[in-house]
Design a protein around this motif. Structure first.
Motif, PDB file in Angstrom:
ATOM      1  N   ILE A 392      11.314  15.019  14.417  1.00 42.22           N
ATOM      2  CA  ILE A 392      10.016  14.891  13.750  1.00 42.22           C
ATOM      3  C   ILE A 392       9.515  13.458  13.878  1.00 42.22           C
ATOM      4  CG2 ILE A 392       8.764  15.121  11.564  1.00 42.22           C
ATOM      5  CD1 ILE A 392      10.968  17.081  10.681  1.00 42.22           C
ATOM      6  N   ASP A 393       8.242  13.312  14.213  1.00 42.85           N
ATOM      7  CA  ASP A 393       7.581  12.007  14.229  1.00 42.85           C
ATOM      8  C   ASP A 393       6.135  12.227  13.805  1.00 42.85           C
ATOM      9  OD1 ASP A 393       6.602   9.493  14.596  1.00 42.85           O
ATOM     10  OD2 ASP A 393       7.254   9.273  16.678  1.00 42.85           O
ATOM     11  N   VAL A 394       5.895  12.178  12.507  1.00 46.47           N
ATOM     12  CA  VAL A 394       4.602  12.538  11.935  1.00 46.47           C
ATOM     13  C   VAL A 394       4.024  11.349  11.180  1.00 46.47           C
ATOM     14  CG1 VAL A 394       3.379  14.083  10.372  1.00 46.47           C
ATOM     15  CG2 VAL A 394       5.283  14.952  11.734  1.00 46.47           C
ATOM     16  N   ARG A 395       2.751  11.077  11.401  1.00 43.38           N
ATOM     17  CA  ARG A 395       2.023  10.037  10.673  1.00 43.38           C
ATOM     18  C   ARG A 395       1.134  10.709   9.632  1.00 43.38           C
ATOM     19  NH1 ARG A 395       5.379   8.119  13.327  1.00 43.38           N
ATOM     20  NH2 ARG A 395       5.283   6.299  14.699  1.00 43.38           N
ATOM     21  N   LEU A 396       1.163  10.171   8.416  1.00 37.74           N
ATOM     22  CA  LEU A 396       0.407  10.745   7.313  1.00 37.74           C
ATOM     23  C   LEU A 396      -0.549   9.715   6.748  1.00 37.74           C
ATOM     24  CD1 LEU A 396       3.463  12.293   5.418  1.00 37.74           C
ATOM     25  CD2 LEU A 396       2.002  13.458   7.063  1.00 37.74           C
ATOM     26  N   SER A 397      -1.701  10.172   6.315  1.00 35.79           N
ATOM     27  CA  SER A 397      -2.641   9.312   5.585  1.00 35.79           C
ATOM     28  C   SER A 397      -3.274  10.133   4.478  1.00 35.79           C
ATOM     29  CB  SER A 397      -3.717   8.746   6.524  1.00 35.79           C
ATOM     30  OG  SER A 397      -4.537   9.794   7.038  1.00 35.79           O
ATOM     31  N   ALA A 398      -3.616   9.463   3.386  1.00 36.78           N
ATOM     32  CA  ALA A 398      -4.209  10.166   2.240  1.00 36.78           C
ATOM     33  C   ALA A 398      -5.040   9.186   1.421  1.00 36.78           C
ATOM     34  CB  ALA A 398      -3.121  10.784   1.367  1.00 36.78           C
ATOM     35  N   ARG A 399      -6.184   9.652   0.969  1.00 39.58           N
ATOM     36  CA  ARG A 399      -6.980   8.819   0.069  1.00 39.58           C
ATOM     37  C   ARG A 399      -6.292   8.694  -1.281  1.00 39.58           C
ATOM     38  NH1 ARG A 399     -12.949  10.915  -0.278  1.00 39.58           N
ATOM     39  NH2 ARG A 399     -13.007   9.095  -1.653  1.00 39.58           N
ATOM     40  N   ARG A 400      -5.684   9.784  -1.718  1.00 36.87           N
ATOM     41  CA  ARG A 400      -4.915   9.765  -2.969  1.00 36.87           C
ATOM     42  C   ARG A 400      -3.630  10.533  -2.748  1.00 36.87           C
ATOM     43  NH1 ARG A 400      -8.148  11.948  -7.923  1.00 36.87           N
ATOM     44  NH2 ARG A 400      -6.218  11.271  -8.905  1.00 36.87           N
ATOM     45  N   ALA A 401      -2.549  10.015  -3.318  1.00 35.10           N
ATOM     46  CA  ALA A 401      -1.252  10.675  -3.175  1.00 35.10           C
ATOM     47  C   ALA A 401      -0.491  10.559  -4.478  1.00 35.10           C
ATOM     48  CB  ALA A 401      -0.446  10.051  -2.037  1.00 35.10           C
ATOM     49  N   GLN A 402       0.299  11.571  -4.749  1.00 31.90           N
ATOM     50  CA  GLN A 402       1.105  11.607  -5.966  1.00 31.90           C
ATOM     51  C   GLN A 402       2.555  11.840  -5.593  1.00 31.90           C
ATOM     52  OE1 GLN A 402      -0.160  14.531  -8.795  1.00 31.90           O
ATOM     53  NE2 GLN A 402       1.188  13.801 -10.410  1.00 31.90           N
ATOM     54  N   MET A 403       3.435  11.093  -6.246  1.00 34.75           N
ATOM     55  CA  MET A 403       4.860  11.292  -6.066  1.00 34.75           C
ATOM     56  C   MET A 403       5.498  11.263  -7.447  1.00 34.75           C
ATOM     57  SD  MET A 403       7.516   9.402  -3.481  1.00 34.75           S
ATOM     58  CE  MET A 403       7.436   7.815  -4.317  1.00 34.75           C
ATOM     59  N   GLY A 404       5.712  12.462  -7.989  1.00 32.71           N
ATOM     60  CA  GLY A 404       6.163  12.529  -9.373  1.00 32.71           C
ATOM     61  C   GLY A 404       5.057  12.056 -10.298  1.00 32.71           C
ATOM     62  N   LEU A 405       5.368  11.080 -11.162  1.00 37.47           N
ATOM     63  CA  LEU A 405       4.376  10.512 -12.081  1.00 37.47           C
ATOM     64  C   LEU A 405       3.622   9.339 -11.477  1.00 37.47           C
ATOM     65  CD1 LEU A 405       6.469  10.588 -15.386  1.00 37.47           C
ATOM     66  CD2 LEU A 405       4.704  12.200 -14.663  1.00 37.47           C
ATOM     67  N   PHE A 406       3.965   8.963 -10.257  1.00 37.53           N
ATOM     68  CA  PHE A 406       3.325   7.815  -9.624  1.00 37.53           C
ATOM     69  C   PHE A 406       2.112   8.274  -8.831  1.00 37.53           C
ATOM     70  CE2 PHE A 406       7.816   6.696 -10.045  1.00 37.53           C
ATOM     71  CZ  PHE A 406       7.712   5.493 -10.752  1.00 37.53           C
ATOM     72  N   GLU A 407       1.054   7.465  -8.892  1.00 41.66           N
ATOM     73  CA  GLU A 407      -0.148   7.745  -8.138  1.00 41.66           C
ATOM     74  C   GLU A 407      -0.425   6.604  -7.178  1.00 41.66           C
ATOM     75  OE1 GLU A 407      -3.526   8.692 -10.462  1.00 41.66           O
ATOM     76  OE2 GLU A 407      -2.645  10.502 -11.360  1.00 41.66           O
ATOM     77  N   LEU A 408      -0.690   6.978  -5.918  1.00 46.00           N
ATOM     78  CA  LEU A 408      -0.998   6.008  -4.875  1.00 46.00           C
ATOM     79  C   LEU A 408      -2.367   6.327  -4.297  1.00 46.00           C
ATOM     80  CD1 LEU A 408       2.412   6.177  -2.948  1.00 46.00           C
ATOM     81  CD2 LEU A 408       1.830   4.661  -4.852  1.00 46.00           C
ATOM     82  N   SER A 409      -2.968   5.350  -3.657  1.00 43.16           N
ATOM     83  CA  SER A 409      -4.232   5.572  -2.973  1.00 43.16           C
ATOM     84  C   SER A 409      -4.223   4.839  -1.646  1.00 43.16           C
ATOM     85  CB  SER A 409      -5.410   5.087  -3.843  1.00 43.16           C
ATOM     86  OG  SER A 409      -5.284   3.707  -4.144  1.00 43.16           O
ATOM     87  N   ASP A 410      -5.082   5.335  -0.730  1.00 39.06           N
ATOM     88  CA  ASP A 410      -5.186   4.757   0.617  1.00 39.06           C
ATOM     89  C   ASP A 410      -3.796   4.612   1.247  1.00 39.06           C
ATOM     90  OD1 ASP A 410      -7.947   4.550   0.282  1.00 39.06           O
ATOM     91  OD2 ASP A 410      -7.754   2.590  -0.659  1.00 39.06           O
ATOM     92  N   VAL A 411      -3.100   5.734   1.333  1.00 34.44           N
ATOM     93  CA  VAL A 411      -1.705   5.742   1.759  1.00 34.44           C
ATOM     94  C   VAL A 411      -1.617   5.915   3.272  1.00 34.44           C
ATOM     95  CG1 VAL A 411       0.523   6.914   1.541  1.00 34.44           C
ATOM     96  CG2 VAL A 411      -0.983   6.696  -0.443  1.00 34.44           C
ATOM     97  N   GLY A 412      -0.746   5.136   3.884  1.00 33.35           N
ATOM     98  CA  GLY A 412      -0.360   5.332   5.269  1.00 33.35           C
ATOM     99  C   GLY A 412       1.149   5.477   5.335  1.00 33.35           C
ATOM    100  N   ALA A 413       1.633   6.610   5.830  1.00 36.89           N
ATOM    101  CA  ALA A 413       3.075   6.877   5.803  1.00 36.89           C
ATOM    102  C   ALA A 413       3.503   7.517   7.116  1.00 36.89           C
ATOM    103  CB  ALA A 413       3.428   7.786   4.630  1.00 36.89           C
TER     104      ALA A 413
END
Length: 630
Positions: A392-413
């Motif tokens: 697997i070699d996948v690039r992800l992007s999201a304006r908003r992302a949630q991981m459990g109780l944490f909230e992220l924005s403008d994510v590049g992963a």
């Protein structure tokens, strides 16, 4: 003028009125003759056509089609109304004994319509076949093709079909009429040579419309496998090309309670080199599908549903998914994905997915699933589970992302699993007004030797984070930064808190610690040998800088000289925190920040014990002083 027009119409109608009665009389006579012949044939047929003749004809037809030898043990039954039809009971189809005596299957009852005219002329032709409780066994070879028959007409047609100018071409000598085939309550066993597994289908019901071998086919098949009913709709204008493993136009759909899928376009059942079309699939309950298929993969609990829709086409040594729409639980994404299949290497999925809003947890679970599936050692033993076969070699992007109780924005992963390496990275994201980066990595040795996590947070609002997480007790409320480096000797999907080792570094700008009143702390220490922290909680400790370092091991954190410097006083802490039980064993001190004010604010050492969030504080006497003297 009007009279002349009527005369012309009478001249035209006159001849018609003369021949119309004659035509009606002739038509009526012909119809009566045809009806008489039809009835006469039905009445005379039982005396003109013998059961043995029709039985011999259908035995020959079965042998001709399959290349196997048809054996009929039951007594045949002939019917002539409303259509001529023969029913054979206890039919067995097997390879000739001199060629191996291989059994293709048995049929409890086989019936078919036959041509009465052909039978009277000494020939037999059959159509509209009905198979009751057939029990068939097929073999899927190493190339993914079905061994349809021994040397029959169907096999010769499949091997002799050609693709010319966009159409399926079959020599007339290999063509034949089929008609409709109906299957009722059948069973099917397919032995896959490549995986050495046998798949069993029961309660098989099918309706197949295939007028001629060279024509189009449409089929609806319902079967039960592992207790689950599956419905397959298949249609193709080039069925022989499809059965031969060549590229053919097909329309296929699969429907069940666990999975729905469809494909329309050009494809081959044996290779991916010429695929073009549109594909869609939906899994409403991923854990239920895995349970039905006999798989048990750790971490699957949070991945409830999944679906995709995409245009698909062959690209180089693999497949490209254009205009891909992917959904995992409530998260939806669009993007482009590639599946590359290079001989001698593990197939690889790569591409980019863009989310508007997503939950990172399913991707971390998918990451763990891929690791839990095992690696090269398992594959070398012949284990060919789907997750084992993919890099697997996948690039992800999201304006908003949630991981459990944490909230992220403008994510590049990114998520990378290749060979003996597995990495999940958050390269950039906004987090509580600051920035967050993370790196999750699994170690070698089939990924069961452990993993590590590196997390960096810069200039984040930890006061907002504490409120979001609803953390209790006197905690620093400030804008700060954190570096976390953890590792575990166990597989990452089985790691508990007691298995984690690592280091933490936390530092902040100015802030406060609610629930700690420095003046009340000194007062209580002067008056009592020990007291709860809540007794000195009617204020807040303001600080201009906080710096804390800790090591993690054996379910506890060892704090090394945490310095919390305020404008007037500095609080220092060191010791052990058992985070599984919230136990504390810390030594601390409170002293003047400015050494020139040491007389006004003398050193106050103390011990903190008990459990969080309300531990007990016990002042420690200085050399030559009592606990109550300052």
């Amino acid at each position: 003028m009007g009279t002349s027009r009527h005369r012309r119409w009478r001249r035209k109608i006159g001849p018609v009125s003369r021949w119309l009665p004659a035509f009606a009389r002739v038509s009526t006579v012909l119809l009566l003759i045809a009806l008489g012949l039809f009835v006469a044939l039905r009445v005379a047929a039982p005396y003109l056509i013998t059961t043995g003749f029709v039985r011999s004809g259908i035995e020959d037809a079965l042998s001709k089609w399959t290349g196997y030898q048809a054996e009929i043990e039951g007594d045949p039954v002939l019917e002539f109304w409303p259509t001529p039809r023969i029913t054979l009971n206890e039919v067995t189809i097997r390879q000739p004994r001199e060629s191996g005596d291989k059994l293709l299957g048995s049929i409890e009852s086989l019936s078919a319509d036959f041509s009465l005219i052909d039978a009277l002329r000494g020939r037999t032709s059959f159509h509209e076949f009905h198979l009751l409780r057939p029990n068939l066994a097929l073999t899927r070879d190493e190339e993914g093709l079905i061994d349809w028959s021994y040397a029959g007409l169907l096999a010769r047609a499949i091997s002799g079909v050609r693709y010319e100018n966009g159409t399926e071409v079959l020599d007339p000598a290999l063509d034949a009429e089929i008609g409709a085939v109906t299957v009722e309550d059948g069973t099917l066993a397919v032995t896959d040579i490549g995986s050495a597994k046998t798949f069993y289908f029961d309660s098989v019901t099918a309706d197949i419309a295939w007028p001629r071998l060279s024509g189009a086919i449409s089929a609806v098949v319902i079967a039960r496998i592992n207790g689950e009913d599956l419905k397959v709709d298949f249609a193709s204008r080039q069925p022989l090309l499809a059965f031969a493993g060549k590229s053919a136009e097909t329309r296929t759909s699969l429907t069940s309670n666990l999975l729905t899928a469809r494909f329309q376009g050009i494809a081959s059942i044996a290779r991916l080199s010429a695929v073009s079309g549109n594909i869609a699939a939906s899994i409403p309950d991923v854990p239920a599908l895995l349970t039905w298929s006999g798989k048990s993969i750790p971490g699957i609990g949070t991945l409830k549903s999944a679906s995709l829709e995409s245009d698909i086409m062959s690209s180089g040594s693999g497949l490209r998914f254009n205009d891909l729409s992917l959904s995992l639980n409530e998260a939806s994404a669009t993007g482009v994905m590639d599946l590359s299949t290079v001989p001698g290497r593990r197939p690889k999925i790569g591409g980019t997915l863009a989310f508007d809003q997503m939950n990172l947890k399913p991707f971390l679970d998918a990451f763990a699933l891929r690791l839990a599936a095992g690696e090269a050692e398992e594959i070398s033993k012949g284990m060919r589970e789907p997750l084992q076969l993919l890099d697997i070699d996948v690039r992800l992007s999201a304006r908003r992302a949630q991981m459990g109780l944490f909230e992220l924005s403008d994510v590049g992963a990114s998520m990378i699993v290749t060979g003996g390496e597995a990495k999940f990275d958050i390269g950039d994201s906004a987090f509580e007004g600051g920035e967050l980066t993370a790196h999750l990595e699994a170690t070698q040795r089939d990924f069961d030797g452990g993993g590590k996590l590196q997390l960096s947070i810069r200039d984040a609002d930890f006061a907002a984070l504490a409120e979001r997480l609803q953390l209790k007790g006197p905690l620093p409320l400030a804008t700060g930064s954190l570096d976390l480096d953890l590792q575990s000797p166990k597989a990452i999907w089985t790691t508990g808190l007691a298995d984690v080792t690592g280091r933490l570094h936390f530092w902040t700008k100015e802030g406060t610690i609610p629930g700690i009143d420095a003046a009340a702390l000194r007062t209580q220490a002067a008056e009592k040998p020990f007291f709860p922290l809540s007794a000195a909680a009617n204020g807040a400790f303001a600080f201009s800088r906080l710096d804390l370092q800790a090591d993690f091991a054996n379910g506890s954190a060892e704090i090394h000289d945490a310095h919390i410097a305020g404008p007037a006083q500095t609080l220092t802490l060191s010791g052990v925190v058992t985070y599984q039980s919230n136990g504390l064993a810390l030594s601390g001190s409170l002293e003047a920040t400015d050494p020139a004010k040491a007389a006004e604010l003398p050193l106050l050492p103390f011990f903190i014990g008990g459990s969080w969030p309300n531990p007990v504080i016990s002042p420690v006497p200085l050399f030559g002083n009592t606990p109550h003297a300052q």
